[in-house]
Design a protein around this motif. Structure first.
Motif, PDB file in Angstrom:
ATOM      1  N   UNK A   9       0.945  10.085 -11.498  1.00  8.10           N
ATOM      2  CA  UNK A   9       0.403   8.375 -12.191  1.00  8.10           C
ATOM      3  C   UNK A   9       1.364   7.301 -12.453  1.00  8.10           C
ATOM      4  N   UNK A  10       2.455   7.225 -13.257  1.00 13.45           N
ATOM      5  CA  UNK A  10       3.288   6.665 -13.888  1.00 13.45           C
ATOM      6  C   UNK A  10       4.061   6.331 -12.277  1.00 13.45           C
ATOM      7  N   UNK A  11       4.466   6.721 -11.418  1.00 13.45           N
ATOM      8  CA  UNK A  11       5.090   6.303 -10.441  1.00 13.45           C
ATOM      9  C   UNK A  11       4.185   5.267  -9.899  1.00 13.45           C
ATOM     10  N   UNK A  17       1.778  -2.177  -8.202  1.00 10.92           N
ATOM     11  CA  UNK A  17       2.659  -3.123  -8.845  1.00 10.92           C
ATOM     12  C   UNK A  17       3.517  -3.851  -8.531  1.00 10.92           C
ATOM     13  N   UNK A  18       4.121  -3.123  -7.565  1.00  6.36           N
ATOM     14  CA  UNK A  18       5.196  -3.481  -6.364  1.00  6.36           C
ATOM     15  C   UNK A  18       4.221  -4.165  -5.553  1.00  6.36           C
ATOM     16  N   UNK A  19       3.485  -3.173  -4.813  1.00  7.65           N
ATOM     17  CA  UNK A  19       2.240  -3.872  -3.670  1.00  7.65           C
ATOM     18  C   UNK A  19       2.403  -5.530  -3.852  1.00  7.65           C
ATOM     19  N   UNK A  22       4.719  -7.783  -3.327  1.00 10.49           N
ATOM     20  CA  UNK A  22       5.069  -7.823  -1.941  1.00 10.49           C
ATOM     21  C   UNK A  22       3.394  -8.771  -1.537  1.00 10.49           C
ATOM     22  N   UNK A  23       2.487  -8.243  -1.566  1.00  8.61           N
ATOM     23  CA  UNK A  23       1.082  -8.838  -0.972  1.00  8.61           C
ATOM     24  C   UNK A  23       1.727 -10.756  -1.462  1.00  8.61           C
ATOM     25  N   UNK A  24       1.853 -10.717  -2.351  1.00  7.26           N
ATOM     26  CA  UNK A  24       1.930 -12.342  -2.685  1.00  7.26           C
ATOM     27  C   UNK A  24       3.422 -13.313  -1.897  1.00  7.26           C
ATOM     28  N   UNK A  25       4.050 -12.524  -2.040  1.00  4.94           N
ATOM     29  CA  UNK A  25       5.175 -12.670  -1.343  1.00  4.94           C
ATOM     30  C   UNK A  25       5.553 -13.268   0.458  1.00  4.94           C
TER      31      UNK A  25
END
Length: 100
Positions: A9-11, A17-19, A22-25
């Motif tokens: 769940x932590x991972x 959060x990374x996704x 990535x979508x913002x970028x």
């Protein structure tokens, strides 16, 4: 639980959060692609195979430097670039007066 003390769940939360980033970028990249489309006069300029290969070489080197898989990064970038090329071609087709 892993040796690092992280649960699945932590991972997954970290991946989510990374996704989001990535979508913002990618949205930022899309806006730049749309802006670049205005400078391109034909389909060949949009497809720009030499530029595609330049980007691929650059991101493969970045992947290696960052400890990622150059092969995976290349596949991701080729898919992304292909999608953006299709978007750009659509922009060009949509902005051109119809010949009929």
């Amino acid at each position: 639980m892993t040796d690092s003390g992280l649960t699945l769940a932590d991972i997954r939360r970290q991946i989510d959060a990374i996704d989001a980033e990535v979508v913002r970028r990618l949205a930022d990249r899309e806006q730049l692609v749309r802006a670049a489309a205005a400078f391109k006069t034909d389909e060949q300029a949009v497809r720009a195979p030499a530029r595609v290969e330049e980007v691929i070489a650059k991101v493969r080197a970045l992947a290696e430097r960052e400890g990622g898989s150059p092969e995976v990064i290349e596949r991701v970038y080729r898919a992304m670039i292909g999608a953006f090329i299709e978007l750009e071609l659509g922009e060009h087709r949509g902005s051109r007066p119809s010949s009929s």
